[in-house]
Motif scaffolding. Structure first.
Motif, PDB file in Angstrom:
ATOM      1  N   LEU A 247      -0.293   5.955 -40.209  1.00 55.07           N
ATOM      2  CA  LEU A 247      -1.453   5.071 -40.369  1.00 55.07           C
ATOM      3  C   LEU A 247      -2.365   5.149 -39.152  1.00 55.07           C
ATOM      4  O   LEU A 247      -3.592   5.113 -39.288  1.00 55.07           O
ATOM      5  N   GLY A 248      -1.770   5.262 -37.970  1.00 54.31           N
ATOM      6  CA  GLY A 248      -2.596   5.422 -36.772  1.00 54.31           C
ATOM      7  C   GLY A 248      -3.392   6.720 -36.792  1.00 54.31           C
ATOM      8  O   GLY A 248      -4.575   6.745 -36.406  1.00 54.31           O
ATOM      9  N   MET A 249      -2.768   7.802 -37.250  1.00 53.30           N
ATOM     10  CA  MET A 249      -3.487   9.069 -37.361  1.00 53.30           C
ATOM     11  C   MET A 249      -4.613   8.982 -38.378  1.00 53.30           C
ATOM     12  O   MET A 249      -5.716   9.506 -38.153  1.00 53.30           O
ATOM     13  N   LEU A 250      -4.351   8.330 -39.525  1.00 54.26           N
ATOM     14  CA  LEU A 250      -5.405   8.166 -40.529  1.00 54.26           C
ATOM     15  C   LEU A 250      -6.563   7.344 -39.982  1.00 54.26           C
ATOM     16  O   LEU A 250      -7.734   7.648 -40.258  1.00 54.26           O
ATOM     17  N   ALA A 251      -6.265   6.301 -39.213  1.00 49.44           N
ATOM     18  CA  ALA A 251      -7.321   5.474 -38.633  1.00 49.44           C
ATOM     19  C   ALA A 251      -8.156   6.279 -37.637  1.00 49.44           C
ATOM     20  O   ALA A 251      -9.390   6.192 -37.621  1.00 49.44           O
ATOM     21  N   THR A 252      -7.485   7.082 -36.806  1.00 49.18           N
ATOM     22  CA  THR A 252      -8.218   7.905 -35.836  1.00 49.18           C
ATOM     23  C   THR A 252      -9.126   8.911 -36.542  1.00 49.18           C
ATOM     24  O   THR A 252     -10.288   9.107 -36.153  1.00 49.18           O
ATOM     25  N   ASP A 253      -8.604   9.546 -37.591  1.00 49.07           N
ATOM     26  CA  ASP A 253      -9.405  10.515 -38.346  1.00 49.07           C
ATOM     27  C   ASP A 253     -10.604   9.837 -39.017  1.00 49.07           C
ATOM     28  O   ASP A 253     -11.712  10.394 -39.028  1.00 49.07           O
ATOM     29  N   ALA A 254     -10.399   8.639 -39.545  1.00 46.34           N
ATOM     30  CA  ALA A 254     -11.509   7.927 -40.194  1.00 46.34           C
ATOM     31  C   ALA A 254     -12.600   7.585 -39.183  1.00 46.34           C
ATOM     32  O   ALA A 254     -13.795   7.718 -39.467  1.00 46.34           O
ATOM     33  N   ARG A 255     -12.210   7.151 -37.991  1.00 39.30           N
ATOM     34  CA  ARG A 255     -13.215   6.825 -36.971  1.00 39.30           C
ATOM     35  C   ARG A 255     -13.959   8.076 -36.501  1.00 39.30           C
ATOM     36  O   ARG A 255     -15.161   8.030 -36.226  1.00 39.30           O
ATOM     37  N   GLU A 256     -13.261   9.194 -36.430  1.00 35.97           N
ATOM     38  CA  GLU A 256     -13.942  10.440 -36.048  1.00 35.97           C
ATOM     39  C   GLU A 256     -14.953  10.851 -37.113  1.00 35.97           C
ATOM     40  O   GLU A 256     -16.056  11.312 -36.781  1.00 35.97           O
ATOM     41  N   GLN A 257     -14.599  10.703 -38.382  1.00 33.00           N
ATOM     42  CA  GLN A 257     -15.544  11.028 -39.453  1.00 33.00           C
ATOM     43  C   GLN A 257     -16.754  10.097 -39.421  1.00 33.00           C
ATOM     44  O   GLN A 257     -17.888  10.534 -39.633  1.00 33.00           O
ATOM     45  N   ALA A 258     -16.517   8.818 -39.156  1.00 28.54           N
ATOM     46  CA  ALA A 258     -17.634   7.874 -39.074  1.00 28.54           C
ATOM     47  C   ALA A 258     -18.544   8.219 -37.901  1.00 28.54           C
ATOM     48  O   ALA A 258     -19.782   8.151 -38.016  1.00 28.54           O
ATOM     49  N   LEU A 259     -17.966   8.599 -36.766  1.00 26.66           N
ATOM     50  CA  LEU A 259     -18.768   8.974 -35.601  1.00 26.66           C
ATOM     51  C   LEU A 259     -19.594  10.225 -35.890  1.00 26.66           C
ATOM     52  O   LEU A 259     -20.782  10.307 -35.531  1.00 26.66           O
ATOM     53  N   ALA A 260     -18.970  11.215 -36.555  1.00 27.39           N
ATOM     54  CA  ALA A 260     -19.714  12.424 -36.913  1.00 27.39           C
ATOM     55  C   ALA A 260     -20.863  12.108 -37.863  1.00 27.39           C
ATOM     56  O   ALA A 260     -21.966  12.672 -37.742  1.00 27.39           O
ATOM     57  N   MET A 261     -20.632  11.197 -38.813  1.00 31.09           N
ATOM     58  CA  MET A 261     -21.698  10.803 -39.734  1.00 31.09           C
ATOM     59  C   MET A 261     -22.843  10.126 -38.998  1.00 31.09           C
ATOM     60  O   MET A 261     -24.017  10.386 -39.277  1.00 31.09           O
ATOM     61  N   ARG A 262     -22.545   9.283 -38.044  1.00 28.71           N
ATOM     62  CA  ARG A 262     -23.609   8.596 -37.300  1.00 28.71           C
ATOM     63  C   ARG A 262     -24.408   9.575 -36.439  1.00 28.71           C
ATOM     64  O   ARG A 262     -25.623   9.422 -36.277  1.00 28.71           O
ATOM     65  N   LYS A 263     -23.756  10.587 -35.888  1.00 33.84           N
ATOM     66  CA  LYS A 263     -24.490  11.605 -35.146  1.00 33.84           C
ATOM     67  C   LYS A 263     -25.413  12.392 -36.073  1.00 33.84           C
ATOM     68  O   LYS A 263     -26.558  12.693 -35.713  1.00 33.84           O
ATOM     69  N   THR A 264     -24.918  12.722 -37.260  1.00 37.37           N
ATOM     70  CA  THR A 264     -25.770  13.417 -38.242  1.00 37.37           C
ATOM     71  C   THR A 264     -26.941  12.555 -38.657  1.00 37.37           C
ATOM     72  O   THR A 264     -28.067  13.041 -38.824  1.00 37.37           O
ATOM     73  N   MET A 265     -26.725  11.249 -38.828  1.00 38.86           N
ATOM     74  CA  MET A 265     -27.807  10.334 -39.194  1.00 38.86           C
ATOM     75  C   MET A 265     -28.882  10.306 -38.112  1.00 38.86           C
ATOM     76  O   MET A 265     -30.085  10.262 -38.411  1.00 38.86           O
TER      77      MET A 265
END
Length: 301
Positions: free
Chosen positions: A198-216
């Motif tokens: 669950l910790g790994m899934l949470a870290t991966d989700a936050r990385e995807q959100a950060l990448a999306m915000r950079k793209t935005m």
């Protein structure tokens, strides 16, 4: 000819408004029978016919139609009866804030927060279902509604796997699918390393959100440039119409109207391409119907 077209458009607009109002009234006061099949149909219809969303769309439609009628009446160009409403309807989505990407990033961060709460709750809870119910009782804002429904389902005796399947269907998000699939797997088999996963899934989700915000942030510059160019073109056209309408008189002819239609079509293609480019690219969902049926059968046995 222009006045006749405007009159026809006004009559059509009024007729559409009266007909749609009668439809909304009949839908609001209809009393269906209380059979199980009817309840399911009514629930689906209410989900599809969100009256607040319908009212907002109807208001936008009236504004767009009124803008087209006023523009055609002011210029005498019938082609504006189509071009202006289409522009009023679609330009805010193409040139406005990227709400779809923002919502996806917020949902990804909320899923990460839920996974982290689950990881931290597992040590103190007496079981996985209690941990899920405790974490869902204090949900992140972006996914608060579906998680409250999950907590209510578990409180009323719904088994964990069907409740998680319902949650994944409601969220319809690949990150939520991964978390739900992990929890469904852990509910049917011994899972000693669930908290680290669950910790790994949470870290991966936050990385995807950060990448999306950079793209935005990168796409925002393109939207600003297109917004500026569009504003300059519309301002120049309005200034010419107000200052020297004779200069634009050739556009009142049949050939001029055809030229305007072609130019508007090219602009529409460009804006559609821009909208397609700026839409968030997210992974496909993997918790398919077959996976959900298999999980439900496994939980039943």
């Amino acid at each position: 000819m222009g006045a006749e077209v405007v009159n026809v458009a006004l009559v059509a607009l009024l007729g559409a408004g009266i007909g749609y109002s009668l439809y909304l009234l009949s839908s609001a006061f209809r009393r269906p029978s209380e059979t199980a099949a009817t309840k399911v149909r009514v629930a689906r219809r209410r989900a599809a016919l969100d009256f607040r969303a319908l009212a907002d769309r109807w208001r936008r439609l009236l504004i767009a139609a009124a803008g087209g009628v006023l523009a055609a009446a002011f210029t005498g160009w019938p082609v504006l009866l189509v071009m202006v409403p289409v522009a009023i309807w679609y330009l805010p989505a193409a040139l406005g804030p990227d709400r779809e990407s923002t919502a996806w990033a917020e949902r990804a961060e909320a899923c990460a927060g839920f996974a982290e709460m689950l990881r931290d709750t597992l040590a103190a809870a007496s079981g996985l279902q209690q941990a899920v119910a405790s974490a869902a009782a204090v949900p992140p804002a972006a996914i608060a509604g579906p998680l409250r429904v999950l907590a209510d389902d578990l409180r009323h005796g719904v088994r964990l796997a069907p409740a998680l399947i319902k949650l994944s269907d409601t969220l319809a998000d690949p990150i939520a699918d991964r978390i739900c699939a992990t929890l469904i797997h852990a509910s049917t088999r011994p899972a000693k390393n669930l908290a680290p996963v669950l910790g790994m899934l949470a870290t991966d989700a936050r990385e995807q959100a950060l990448a999306m915000r950079k793209t935005m942030a990168e796409r925002a510059r393109t939207r600003t440039a297109v917004r500026t160019i569009t504003g300059v073109i519309i301002s120049m056209l309005c200034a010419l119409l107000a200052a020297d309408s004779e200069y634009l008189a050739p556009f009142g002819t049949m050939l001029g109207q055809l030229d305007l239609a072609v130019a508007g079509g090219l602009f529409a293609v460009g804006f559609a391409w821009l909208y397609r480019m700026t839409r968030p690219v997210v992974p496909h969902r993997f918790l398919t119907r077959l996976d959900r049926v298999t999980a439900a059968r496994r939980d039943a046995t």
